[in-house]
Design a protein around this motif. Structure first.
Motif, PDB file in Angstrom:
ATOM      1  N   ASP A 102       0.648  -1.143  -0.137  1.00 53.25           N
ATOM      2  CA  ASP A 102      -0.107  -0.076  -0.331  1.00 53.25           C
ATOM      3  C   ASP A 102       0.967   1.514   0.140  1.00 53.25           C
ATOM      4  OD1 ASP A 102      -2.508  -1.842   0.439  1.00 53.25           O
ATOM      5  OD2 ASP A 102      -2.287  -1.277   2.653  1.00 53.25           O
ATOM      6  N   VAL A 105       0.246   6.042  -0.097  1.00 48.83           N
ATOM      7  CA  VAL A 105       0.140   6.973   0.860  1.00 48.83           C
ATOM      8  C   VAL A 105       1.180   7.813   0.145  1.00 48.83           C
ATOM      9  CG1 VAL A 105      -1.064   8.525   2.321  1.00 48.83           C
ATOM     10  CG2 VAL A 105      -1.908   5.807   2.235  1.00 48.83           C
ATOM     11  N   THR A 157      -3.087   7.338  -2.817  1.00 48.56           N
ATOM     12  CA  THR A 157      -2.853   6.355  -2.519  1.00 48.56           C
ATOM     13  C   THR A 157      -3.075   5.121  -4.101  1.00 48.56           C
ATOM     14  OG1 THR A 157      -5.543   5.620  -3.032  1.00 48.56           O
ATOM     15  CG2 THR A 157      -4.914   6.811  -0.815  1.00 48.56           C
ATOM     16  N   LEU A 185      -9.287   6.365   4.848  1.00 47.43           N
ATOM     17  CA  LEU A 185      -8.270   5.140   3.693  1.00 47.43           C
ATOM     18  C   LEU A 185      -7.964   4.332   4.333  1.00 47.43           C
ATOM     19  CD1 LEU A 185      -6.369   8.521   4.352  1.00 47.43           C
ATOM     20  CD2 LEU A 185      -6.583   7.639   1.834  1.00 47.43           C
ATOM     21  N   VAL A 205      -6.161   1.091   3.492  1.00 48.59           N
ATOM     22  CA  VAL A 205      -4.166   1.771   3.523  1.00 48.59           C
ATOM     23  C   VAL A 205      -3.964   1.910   4.917  1.00 48.59           C
ATOM     24  CG1 VAL A 205      -4.585   1.551   0.675  1.00 48.59           C
ATOM     25  CG2 VAL A 205      -4.701   4.288   2.351  1.00 48.59           C
ATOM     26  N   TYR A 210      -0.510   4.541   5.798  1.00 45.57           N
ATOM     27  CA  TYR A 210      -1.856   5.919   6.280  1.00 45.57           C
ATOM     28  C   TYR A 210      -0.311   6.489   7.824  1.00 45.57           C
ATOM     29  CZ  TYR A 210      -4.472  10.448   7.431  1.00 45.57           C
ATOM     30  OH  TYR A 210      -4.696  11.749   8.210  1.00 45.57           O
TER      31      TYR A 210
END
Length: 586
Positions: free
Chosen positions: A21, A23, A33, A480, A483, A487
């Motif tokens: 993932d 960000v 993202t 979010l 993810v 984050y």
């Protein structure tokens, strides 16, 4: 002209077992993202680097300019996977003569009390060198260090191709002179990884100190090679990694013993911070990814464990308290002849679930596809050989029909494919709910008073079922959430921890010396923070004091008081102290 740090891109990355993932915070403050398969050899070498390229609009394989990047904050499962799969570096253990089998014998704990066949986990070191030396607990040299014999034995291990050495000597945590001399000999021979117990784990008790130092030597070379590749790909951009204790550290300081929970730790930080922003202080974190599910408890402060066991390996290092179960979106569904099974095996990123168009087995994700909870039309078209096709619902229907026929042939019952999928999800939900009970109900917390913060790629699909099973009435799914572990890397702070054992009578006369030691630890931690290019005025330091009762010899330390004066707990005791320091800014 080089843009300032605030006018550059910032990347927060979680490299998981199935997905990576990303960000990204753009120079104008927007958050973007991206989600990639962690392994896709035909299309890219490293998912984290590829994710950065895609966000920056670069072609595959194109170099990344450090001038465009302010910082990359990352959590990785590289060390965890190496430990689980036993793919770390070859290690030789140098230990005081007479204690060659001390780590093998361990603590004599029997987790399965009635098991008649005891299977000990494999050791991470492949060779043991017994060192002729002995220093007693008071610092008296009982047997001088035989440097020549040690040099010959270490040189022999080096000639055999071993490049990592663990040095653990009796009472080395307190009197490290012999360990330092052995480390100098190993460096002179050419060992590239030298883990010394009084630096890695400067606390009493030979076995946990030795175990932790072995883990560090076993994993650090693997980690260093990965960090070097990342730094080369980043073109010199600032790179930081998440530690198991929930704090970031500079890439150059990232050690094997602090990397075990690197990825999940970001999720815990993200879970806590987003819940607090929403006005909740009592939170159960539910992070369901592709390979496993991580659950955690937050009640205003992060819970840490100082002695843990991962993949059969004991270690003593500060880690966020996270409970993991092998139930994720990629958990394989099967029928064993009498009942349905969910996991613990995972399809991973390659081949992945059946719907990924790579010939994978049926998984929890496929059950959600069949039941319409995941709709291919609304799912990213990133599958197949070209990475541009949608999920394959037809393959899922075909395989569930075959599984239903297998069950019918074995039991005489004729369940529908949908009933089989629903049954598999029920099993998965029960497994995950039981994991939450382990960290809450079994420890005396009323889980019905908590918020359930669901995140991870598969968390939202099961949030309501988990809450219903546990009697939780409030569920938070952050924008979010898919993810959130990545984050959390951006919400985390740089942190340095220092520990030291102090053997003293815990009374008023010991207070000045204890406070001096804590101040020294704080100064050392602060120096590391400053070295990591954090602003000194922003540093905050918190001392944590712990003590053990007479006779325990630090077998289990308890917090005496996080702030203020030392409190007398017993007539005699053994104590340990740690200090941490981190900046308030991001």
């Amino acid at each position: 002209m080089t843009p300032s740090c605030e006018n550059r891109w910032h990347f927060w990355i979680d490299r998981g077992g199935t997905f990576t993932d990303v960000v990204a915070r753009a120079p104008d403050g927007r958050l973007l993202t991206s989600k990639l398969l962690s392994e896709d050899p035909g299309r890219y070498d490293d998912a984290a680097v590829e994710g950065i390229r895609r966000v920056l609009g670069l072609a595959p394989g194109a170099p990344i300019s450090a001038d465009r990047i302010g910082a990359v904050k990352m959590g990785t499962t590289v060390a965890t996977n190496a430990l689980l799969e036993r793919k770390g570096d070859r290690v030789v253990l140098a230990i005081t003569r007479g204690f060659a089998d001390a780590l093998r014998i361990g603590t004599q704990n029997r987790p399965k009390l009635f098991a008649r066949r005891i299977v000990l986990p494999s050791m991470l070191y492949e060779r043991v060198i017994e060192i002729d030396e002995r220093i007693d607990a008071h610092g008296a040299v009982l047997t001088p260090l035989d440097e020549e014999a040690a040099r010959v034995a270490l040189a022999d291990a080096f000639a055999a191709g071993i490049r990592a050495v663990t040095i653990v000597l009796l009472h080395g945590y307190r009197h490290g002179e012999h360990e330092r001399r052995l480390a100098a000999i190993a460096a002179d021979i050419g060992f590239t990884q030298i883990s010394v117990s009084h630096r890695v784990s400067p606390l009493m008790k030979l076995v946990p100190r030795g175990d932790t130092t072995v883990v560090d030597a076993y994993l650090s070379p693997i980690l260093r090679r990965y960090v070097d590749r990342m730094e080369a790909a980043m073109g010199g951009a600032r790179l930081m990694f998440m530690q198991s204790n929930g704090g970031l550290t500079d890439a150059a300081l990232f050690q094997g013993k602090d990397a075990i929970l690197s990825g999940p730790a970001g999720g815990v930080v993200g879970m806590a911070r987003t819940a607090e922003a929403a006005g909740f202080s009592k939170v159960i974190g539910f992070d369901m990814g592709g390979t496993s599910t991580d659950v955690s408890h937050y009640d205003g402060s992060f819970e840490r464990a100082f002695e843990t066991q991962v993949a059969g390996v004991r270690m003593r290092a500060p880690m966020l308290r996270i409970h993991t179960v092998a139930a994720g979106g990629g958990s394989i569904l099967r029928f064993d002849g009498t009942r349905l099974r969910v996991g613990p095996e995972s399809a991973g990123a390659a081949p992945g679930p059946a719907c990924y168009r790579r010939g994978g087995p049926l998984t929890v994700t496929d059950a959600n596809v069949l039941l319409g909870r995941i709709q291919p039309a609304h799912f990213p078209a990133v599958f197949g050989r070209g990475g541009d096709q949608p999920l394959d619902a037809a393959a899922v229907s075909e395989k569930f029909a075959a599984l239903a026929s297998e069950i019918a042939a074995a039991t005489g019952e004729t369940p529908s494919p949908e009933a089989v999928a629903e049954g598999c999800l029920t099993i998965a939900v029960e497994n995950m709910a039981n994991a939450i009970k382990t960290i809450s109900v079994q420890r005396g917390y009323d889980v019905t008073r908590y918020l359930l913060n669901c995140f991870g790629g598969a968390g939202g699909q099961h949030a309501c079922a988990i809450a219903d099973t546990l009697g939780i009435t409030r569920v938070l799914i952050h924008p979010l959430a898919g993810v959130l572990s990545a984050y959390g890397m951006g919400l985390a702070e740089i942190r340095a921890l220092r520990e030291q054992t102090v053997e003293a009578l815990l009374d008023e006369r010991a207070t000045p010396e204890l406070e001096r030691i804590l101040a020294d630890l704080a100064d050392d931690a602060t120096a590391e923070i400053i070295g990591a290019r954090a602003s000194p005025p922003a540093n905050r330091c918190r001392p944590h004091r712990a003590a053990a009762l007479p006779g325990d010899r630090c077998a289990a330390a308890g917090i005496v008081r996080p702030r203020g004066e030392w409190r007398r707990r017993s007539r005699t005791c053994t104590g340990s102290a740690s200090a941490s320091s981190w900046p308030a800014g991001r």
